[in-house]
Design an enzyme around this catalytic site. Sequence first.
Site, mmCIF file in Angstrom:
data_model
loop_
_atom_site.group_PDB
_atom_site.id
_atom_site.type_symbol
_atom_site.label_atom_id
_atom_site.label_comp_id
_atom_site.label_asym_id
_atom_site.label_seq_id
_atom_site.Cartn_x
_atom_site.Cartn_y
_atom_site.Cartn_z
ATOM 1 N N GLU A 7 0.639 -1.255 0.056
ATOM 2 C CA GLU A 7 -0.189 0.114 -0.034
ATOM 3 C C GLU A 7 0.924 1.139 0.047
ATOM 4 O O GLU A 7 0.723 2.145 0.689
ATOM 5 C CB GLU A 7 -0.951 0.025 1.354
ATOM 6 C CG GLU A 7 -1.772 -1.229 1.209
ATOM 7 C CD GLU A 7 -2.969 -1.111 2.382
ATOM 8 O OE1 GLU A 7 -2.726 -0.577 3.354
ATOM 9 O OE2 GLU A 7 -4.162 -1.609 1.905
ATOM 10 N N ASP A 62 -8.527 -8.869 3.807
ATOM 11 C CA ASP A 62 -8.247 -7.844 4.585
ATOM 12 C C ASP A 62 -9.205 -7.868 5.867
ATOM 13 O O ASP A 62 -10.133 -6.960 5.895
ATOM 14 C CB ASP A 62 -8.222 -6.400 3.924
ATOM 15 C CG ASP A 62 -7.596 -5.321 4.829
ATOM 16 O OD1 ASP A 62 -6.943 -5.799 6.044
ATOM 17 O OD2 ASP A 62 -7.604 -4.364 4.547
ATOM 18 N N GLU A 119 -12.671 -2.292 12.273
ATOM 19 C CA GLU A 119 -12.558 -1.603 10.821
ATOM 20 C C GLU A 119 -13.564 -1.876 9.877
ATOM 21 O O GLU A 119 -14.360 -1.009 9.390
ATOM 22 C CB GLU A 119 -11.400 -1.815 10.060
ATOM 23 C CG GLU A 119 -11.138 -1.139 8.735
ATOM 24 C CD GLU A 119 -9.840 -1.354 8.053
ATOM 25 O OE1 GLU A 119 -8.894 -1.821 8.663
ATOM 26 O OE2 GLU A 119 -9.679 -0.815 6.893
HETATM 27 C C1 GCV Z 1 -2.519 0.492 8.546
HETATM 28 C C2 GCV Z 1 -5.994 -2.106 5.476
HETATM 29 C C3 GCV Z 1 -6.510 -0.807 5.962
HETATM 30 C C4 GCV Z 1 -5.479 0.074 6.290
HETATM 31 C C5 GCV Z 1 -4.373 -0.614 7.152
HETATM 32 C C6 GCV Z 1 -3.928 -1.846 6.273
HETATM 33 C C7 GCV Z 1 -2.631 -2.533 6.889
HETATM 34 O O1 GCV Z 1 -5.910 -1.890 4.330
HETATM 35 O O2 GCV Z 1 -7.521 -0.411 5.551
HETATM 36 O O3 GCV Z 1 -5.775 1.358 6.858
HETATM 37 O O4 GCV Z 1 -3.044 0.288 7.327
HETATM 38 O O5 GCV Z 1 -4.921 -2.750 6.251
HETATM 39 O O6 GCV Z 1 -3.045 -3.606 7.369
HETATM 40 O O7 GCV Z 1 -1.426 -2.262 6.654
#
Ligand code: GCV
Length: 694
Positions: A266, A339, A367
């Site tokens: 990411e 995720d 989340e």
């Molecule tokens: C900390 C998901 C979440 C992100 C998070 C990522 C990760 O994509 O939406 O906010 O980033 O996981 O675990 O690195």
Amino acid sequence: MKNLALMFLLFFIVSSLKAEDGHKLWLRNQNPKPVKIICSKQSATLDIAQQELKRGWQGTPGASIVLNIRNNKSIKGDGFILDTSMIQANTEIGILYGVFDLLRRQGTGESIDHIVSNPSYELRLLNHWDNLNGTIERGYAGRSIFWHNGKDSLKVTEKDKILWQEYARANASIGINGAVLNNVNASPQMMTEEILKRVKAIADVLRPYGIKTYLSINFSSPAVLGGLKTSDPFNSEVIKWWEAKVKEIYSLIPDFGGFLVKANSEGQPGPQDFGRTHADGANMLADALEPYGGIVMWRAFVYSPTSDDRAKQAYAEFMPLDGKFRDNVIIQVKNGPVDFQPREPFNPLFGAMKKTAIMPELQITQEYLGQSIHLVFLSTMWEEFLNSDTYQQGEGSTVARCTDGSIYHHKYTAIAGVSNIGLDTNWTGHHFAQANWYAFGRLAWDNKLSSNDIAEEWIKLTFSNQSGISDKNNIDWQVFFLYPVKQMMLQSRETAVNYMMPLGLHHIFAANHHYGPGPWWGPKNVRPDWTPPYYHQADTNGIGFDRTRNGSNAVSQYHEPLSSQYNDLNTCPEVYLLWFHHLPWDYKVQPKADQPLAEKSGRTLWEAICYHYENGLQQVREYQKLWDKEKPYIDEQRFSEVQSKLRRQCRDAQIWKDGCLLYFQQFSRQTIPYDIERPIYNLDELEKMDMSKI
Ligand code: GCV
């Protein structure tokens, strides 16, 4: 007469309920009795152990208890033995864990007769996704307890220290022994001297409670912070930079735990930016930490925008590296391959990487499960995950056994949970979200515990009004409060799956915030694997992601017999149907006798989807009614705060149901079965709604 007695009892209960704001969590220490403590050693940790006994003793008034640090072969690591008058452990922290366990047992009415308790995992960590400016990524309970913004943000105040101590105490009470203090999307600033000084102050408060401090690092720190030309892990200046940084950290924090790293994921930098592998990057850091006993937790959460199936990528990138990591590196793997979705099969890396230590990463913060608004007890989801059979070393090779040292023998065993706490008075935003923090700690300590037992313990400790659960008045409390509330908690995750993403649907959230539904969201300029249509693949022919051998072939990453089981429609568990298969709307869902959640025979896929959404909504309505009936058993503040969150959850479940059914109906072109309540929203109004504010 009977009614009068009941009214009197209710009046008695209500008048004895003091207002509570939830700050004390499950550690409410009501009316402690006197106790004599015999302890021949003295230390900060043993002092805490003694204070805790005095603060919470519910046993015979004036009884004596011996705290005995003496090696015993049946005690492993920081485990302990409990008897009515003695706690024995190999370590001081083992004594403190024994004290908390004894008090828990007194609070819940469990027996205390020669209990031997050893941790399943040696390292039991919380990951805080806290940013240095005090915000928390995916945090829903206020700002960070560790980091503040503005002038004087690095000054350590008494208020800070009190909160950190309360935090440490709560963690120690459930066996958590590590905390990563900052977001995995890490700022290079984390490694500056001034920030490290604050880390030292935090570590000093956490230490007596047995909690080691860890930090997330940004892989390009040598270039961004150190001014080097590169952060290539093979460059000698880079290696020296990390060695010097690690030395500096250990001079401040001698028991520092190590680094957590999100690399090449990411947008985060990583060794692949320099043509190196994950192993090259992790090993360079591991070598710097090794002389001090530090570890690297290297995350396997990786996926590229161009792959045909995001779910396959962690396995594809990491399997070829098995056996190439130093023994102080642990690969941290999210429970599922995508995720933290409401339901996913386990990540196929579990059990498959045999020559490398693997640790599960669970998400305590909700989340994708209604954040701090929906009541969702996550323990059942984690239990399902830990008990999943990988078959990697024959039947019974569960994820739990593949990661806790029962099957593979690596230097460390570990488990991490992404924390859900913040500055909110009740720590977690929703009173019931405290149960997820509690459950994570309990499962990290003992991965064989049942969610039923964890929920029961937590309710007794958090809501019981009388100390001593055996009190006869408690029969009423147990029947009318404990059991129904426990049932609600145990069912709540399945309920959320029903109204959000049943039958294996996943990642159909509205953009970015991951709160409300957004199966329609797919702008052209956004990478496809960040949009719901990539995952649900709905069209007039059907719905679901084809991961069979004819599709992306993700099934091949699972060991037999799972691979064939998932591949074959007749054996694929119904809960993963649309995770692994793309099916026509009129596909007849097969009844499967061995599956408790199996659909009724003869329903079409479209009908099954409709009933799941409807059931989810109706279940939340039932929780609302149930909670209203609990008013006499709970203090006003916690009662009304939960009541208000449940109202919102009902409305949101309605939005989920209406949004998803009306959207998918455009493709199925079939009516919603008539015994299901009609939608109350229009699709176009839902599509325009800001789903983060519903
Ligand atoms: C900390 C998901 C979440 C992100 C998070 C990522 C990760 O994509 O939406 O906010 O980033 O996981 O675990 O690195």
